[in-house]
Every structure is written in structure tokens, then in C-alpha cells.
Design an enzyme around this catalytic site. Sequence first.
Site, PDB file in Angstrom:
ATOM      1  N   LYS C 102      35.627  22.947  11.220  1.00  9.31           N
ATOM      2  CA  LYS C 102      36.705  22.665  12.160  1.00  9.31           C
ATOM      3  C   LYS C 102      36.974  21.168  12.076  1.00  9.31           C
ATOM      4  CE  LYS C 102      37.766  22.177  17.039  1.00  9.31           C
ATOM      5  NZ  LYS C 102      37.415  22.495  18.428  1.00  9.31           N
ATOM      6  N   GLY C 163      39.320  20.580  27.520  1.00 16.88           N
ATOM      7  CA  GLY C 163      38.609  20.567  28.788  1.00 16.88           C
ATOM      8  C   GLY C 163      39.499  20.485  30.013  1.00 16.88           C
ATOM      9  N   ALA C 189      41.408  24.997  22.705  1.00 20.16           N
ATOM     10  CA  ALA C 189      41.424  23.994  23.781  1.00 20.16           C
ATOM     11  C   ALA C 189      42.474  24.262  24.847  1.00 20.16           C
ATOM     12  CB  ALA C 189      41.642  22.580  23.239  1.00 20.16           C
ATOM     13  N   GLY C 190      42.052  24.039  26.055  1.00 20.83           N
ATOM     14  CA  GLY C 190      42.969  24.087  27.184  1.00 20.83           C
ATOM     15  C   GLY C 190      42.875  25.348  28.021  1.00 20.83           C
ATOM     16  N   ASN C 211      35.601  27.061  24.809  1.00 21.24           N
ATOM     17  CA  ASN C 211      34.304  26.450  25.084  1.00 21.24           C
ATOM     18  C   ASN C 211      34.147  26.141  26.573  1.00 21.24           C
ATOM     19  OD1 ASN C 211      31.890  25.102  25.142  1.00 21.24           O
ATOM     20  ND2 ASN C 211      32.335  23.739  23.467  1.00 21.24           N
ATOM     21  N   SER C 212      34.853  25.099  27.049  1.00 26.89           N
ATOM     22  CA  SER C 212      34.658  24.653  28.441  1.00 26.89           C
ATOM     23  C   SER C 212      34.807  25.786  29.451  1.00 26.89           C
ATOM     24  CB  SER C 212      35.671  23.566  28.792  1.00 26.89           C
ATOM     25  OG  SER C 212      35.588  22.522  27.858  1.00 26.89           O
TER      26      SER C 212
END
Lengths: 368, 66, 260
Positions: C102, C163, C189-190, C211-212
Site C-alpha cells: 500500500k 481517522g 480511510a474516512g 482501520n480506525s
Amino acid sequence: MQTLPDWLNPEPWLNRTFSASEVRQALGAESPDETTLAALLSPAAADFLEPMAARAQALTRRHFGRTVQLYIPLYLSSWCSGGCAYCGFAADRQTDRHALALAAVEKEIDAIKAMGFEEILLLTGERCAQADLDYLRECVHLAAQKIHNVAIEVFPMAEAEYRSLAETGGTGVTLYQETYHQETYDRMHRWGPKKDFFQRLDAPTRALAGGFRFAGLGALLGLADPRYDMLALYRHVRHLQKTFWRAGLTVSFPRIRHEAGGFIPPHPVDEKMLSQIIFAFRICLPDVPLVLSTREGAAFRDGMAGLGINKMSIASKTTVGGYSDKGSEEGQFDISDDRGLDEFCAMLRGKKLEPVFKNWDGVYRLTA
Amino acid sequence: MFLTVNDENYEHHGDGTVAALLTELGATPEHTALTVNGELVFSKDWKVFKFNGGDTVEVLTFVGGG
Amino acid sequence: MKDEQTSLKLGGHEFKSRLILGTGKFSDIETMVRAIEASGTELVTVALRRFNRDKPSDDLCAPLAKLKNVKLMPNTSGAMNSKEAVRAAQLGRELSGSPFVKVEIHPNPHHLMPDAIETYLAAKELAADGFIVLPYIPADPVLAKKLEDVGCAAVMPLGAAIGSGGGLSTADMIQLIIRDSNIPVIVDAGLRAPSEAARAMEMGCAAVLVNSAIAAAKNPVAMARAFALGVETGYAARQAGLMPKSAVAVATSPLTSFLK
Ligand code: SF4
């Protein structure tokens, strides 16, 4: 017969019937695809011309504003070695043949420039001694000195040949497959290099790979089942959009009416069907310029301007050398809208549409 | 021999092989990657590789990341 | 044409799960491992850091090696430019034995927005070097095509800032990317809620990377499962074909009266 490649074959979307509610859903499709187009081209959608027009108009305004782009064709040569059953320039037709001498080409370009045009479409027939690549290169060069956007509608050629024209100042290639239906294609193109379906199919790819910025696609409406041809045309455009993402693509809707030579189209397309096709394309390709030439009559063109159509030719002569002289011989096809530029622009402005002559500046061209 | 390991001065007491250094640090060789003076030293070369005094060594491993 | 394949294809590898997990920000390794298991993912991202002598237990390699169906995708976070990213990728490949990378270059440590130019340069070099490259990018349709042209296996536009939990604030741009892309488009993301993952899949994304939203949930393991369900639901909905919104407007005066 070689089969159509997967990315082009329209068969999976044919022979499907659509209900009125499916047409209504297609009208609101967020990410339109082949099924959307098939629904909008279906007989059921014929009852939805008014809402289709409204949607087409809204999308046209959203992407192009209240503008109509104008261009003018210039027939360089009526010599042709081709044998297209539907064309007045075919080699077996009795017609006076001419090719403009370069001095005459310059005169025509000056006349066109004086009218205010900044986009020109240079036309010839099949490759022949009277109008070959060298001749064409000279003509493109002459035009590119004075006109910003120089497109050609000529014989298909090799990538290196396209590159030489792009380097000379050519910006656009218009090349209609005529029909995507191979069996019909074979019947209509009686001899010569144009008989090779795939050689023609690949030509826009070669042109774009060779450095042309714009490619104009289309099918000659009347030759084969219009739904077959329009679905394949749509898929051809989508394929090129994904492959040549920098290229500007346009789609035209030439309709065979009464050509010189008396050809009678086996699948005639009437005005209602033509408008349905144009609305469907606008809904499925919201940001692709859609073109309507002077093959169509004034009333139809006035109605369609801004209603899906956002690019038009005007003041066209389909005879060779028509702009600086008053030619009188037979053209490739009959002009149905013979208004002059001023009259046409006045009509557009009356509909609150702004005629646009130039939307690309030749100054960006690094090779001229 | 004195080395710089992960930005810190470090005195290595072994024979200057990768195995000796990693054992000293408590790192698992299969879970470790190495650069010496900015260059990646591939694990297949570790057997023959020897540190020189003054080398700048980075000992790297995986941590959680998105 | 509708996407009929059921597995996600990345550089010749096939994945049944369309959820990719990031392994950062978990409270502890055990929770992370259980979240990975609960999500059904087959591809997780990892980051490269200096070995910490005082905390050798930080090492992720051992627990991840036990997860048999999970491939690793090292990221290049921490790299400030393409040169550093290329080296990080090489280190990651050396360490993981995995061809996936990545590419992630975000020079600004506050908003963490990706550097499009450096990302492009690194992706180009790594693809030529045989990596299976998945670049994390701004939701930019032109950049996406350029990355496809240089041989990336997928593009990973951001839904919102890393995040931020901002959701799919770039939906319109992502739609444009999907429309003209010949390679998988993965939202990275997001995302905050599984419903957003479902929406991304409904739009035609090939996968999502989360992830987050999982690591920072009250119950990360349960949230991992919820995201798996969201992704599955969205993908199934895409295959089923959403009913379009109605857009039948009625004009005040007829537009087609000129037709003969
Ligand atoms: S359509 Fe073109 S190639 Fe065919 S006969 Fe007419 S001018 Fe020639």
C-alpha cells in the site's frame, strides 16, 4: 465471420422487453449502463418522449450550459474508390468528380474563417490517387494555420499515418462505423478496403493512439436495426472512454434519408425514433457532446438544439468547393437545413442558446 | 565495536555478524529487516555480512498500521 | 456490464472477502487478532517501524503468521517522498515476503492527506519492480487513470481524511473514478459506520479498507463483524441492481411538440 469482441457485442441487451415502470426507473438511473440505454431505446419508452426530453435538456444544461458548439464541413474531394451502397460518391455512381487544388482549399478555408468558424471538418472518400495521405496532410496543414480545431472525416489509416496528421495540426477524427451489424455491414460495403469491418472499427483507437485529441463516433441510422447499432455504438464509446481517458469523444446521429443514388434504407428511422435515440444517449452519456448535422431539417434541429444536442454543423455545403464558388452539382447527401450562419445563430439566441465557435485553442498545440 | 543502532550509540560485543547483533538485541531474525548505512541488507546475505565499526544500522519490524 | 465475478482480484490473487483491515490503533494485539478473525478479511495492512528493545512484544509478525488465510500488505507510512516509499516497500517485501504494497505518502502529519505527485512516482517505480501496488490517493479521477496506466493493481481513494470518520464525503469523485476505471476501486480511510461501507460497495467499489472505525469502536471485535456484514450487504445490493431514484420531471410547456 469473426465475432464481435465482448466489449462491443450488444446481443446480451437485445431481445428484452421493458415495462413502463422499468423505463421510468431508467430515466432516473444514477449510474446509467447498457440496461438503462436498452430500456430508453425500447418501444415502451416511446410513450416517454416528453419526460426523456426534459431529463435530456436538464443534463445538457448541467454539463454544457446554454451553449451549442458550431462547426462546418469542407468536402475536399468527391473521388472515391469505395462502393458503399448508400452513398452518392460511390465509385459506380455517375457524378462529376472533383478534388480541390490546394490553392482552392486555401480559398475555401479563408471563406470559412471569414464566416467566423473555428472548427472545420475536412472530408474525402476512400483513399485514392486524387485524395491520398500526402494531399490530406497538405490540407490539414493549410487549415491548421487558420482554424483552431481541424477534424477529418476520411479513410481509416495506420497509426503512423494518423500521427503524421496529428503532428501537422489535425485535432479530431470523425469516423462512423456506419453499422455495427456485421452481416449488414458486409452487404452495404460492396468492395474495397472499407469491406474490412474490424479495420474500420479499430481506426478511432489508432487515431487516438496516434495523437489525435478528439474522436467522433456514429452509425448511419437506417442500415440495420437501430437498437442493435445504438447499443453497440454506446459500448464502443464507453470502451474508448476507459481506454483513452484523455480523449474527447463525440457522438453523431446521421440518418439516411434520400441520398443521391436513390438508396432506400432498409430500417428507416423516423423523427420520433431519432429523438428517442438522442435523448437516451444524453441520459446515458451525460458529458459527451452529441452532434446533429444539416442532414436534418430546420424544424427538427431547432427543436433538438439544447435538448440533448449540443454540437451542430451549419451553413454546410456537401459539394466540393461550395463555399467560395457556387457549386451546383450533386453532393454526398442532401442538405435539409440550408440556412446561413446568421439566421441559424439568431434562432439559437432566440432559444436563449449561445453559439460557440471555439472551445479549444490551437495555441496549445505544440506541433503545427 | 561501536555502531549506531536505531539512532542510538550502541556497543556491540559479538563477532559483527547479523545473528550476533540480533541475539544481543533480543530480536527474532525472521521478523526483522535491516538497513546498514541506508542500504537494505537482504536476509539471504546475512550469513556472509559483517558490520564495520561506525556503521549506522536500522533494525525494523512490523507494527500495526492502516 | 454488471460485475459478475464474486471474488476480488488483485494482481492475480483472489480474495473472497472484500474487506481489507488496517492493524493500527488497536488497544492490544489480542483484540486486533480477534477483530481480524471476526472480519473474515484475507488481507491486512501493516506498518514498518524500528524494533523496540524495550517492548519486543510489539512485534506483529508472530501473531499475524498464525492467521493462515491472511496475507500481509505492508504500507509505506512514514515515507515523506517517493524515494523513501520505494525503500520502505522493499523493506516490507523483504520482511513479509508479500508482493502487496500500500503506497501511502502523507508528508503533513496533521491532516495526513496523501501527496499525489510522490505517490504517483513511487507507484510507477514499484509496479515496474513487480510489486502489486495499491496506492492510497486523493479522490481524483485523473490521478486514478494515471495510476492505472502505470500498472497499479487497484486505486484506493479516500472517503474522507484518515481517522476523521467523515464517511464518504468524496462520493461524487469516487463515482467518477469507478465509472472509467478498469481496475478495482477500494475506498480507504474516512469510513465510520458499516452503513458507509455498504454504500461504497453499492456505488461499485470493489472493496473497502477499514482501520480506525474498527480499532476505535467500543467493541472492536463486534464492529469488525458489523463491517464484514456491511460490505457483504452493499456488494449483494450492487449485484442485485438498485432501483433508481425517480427523475421524471414534468415540463411546464411541451418540449417535443416539434416532432413530426
Ligand atoms: S461513404 Fe465514403 S467510402 Fe463510401 S462511397 Fe461514399 S465517400 Fe466513398
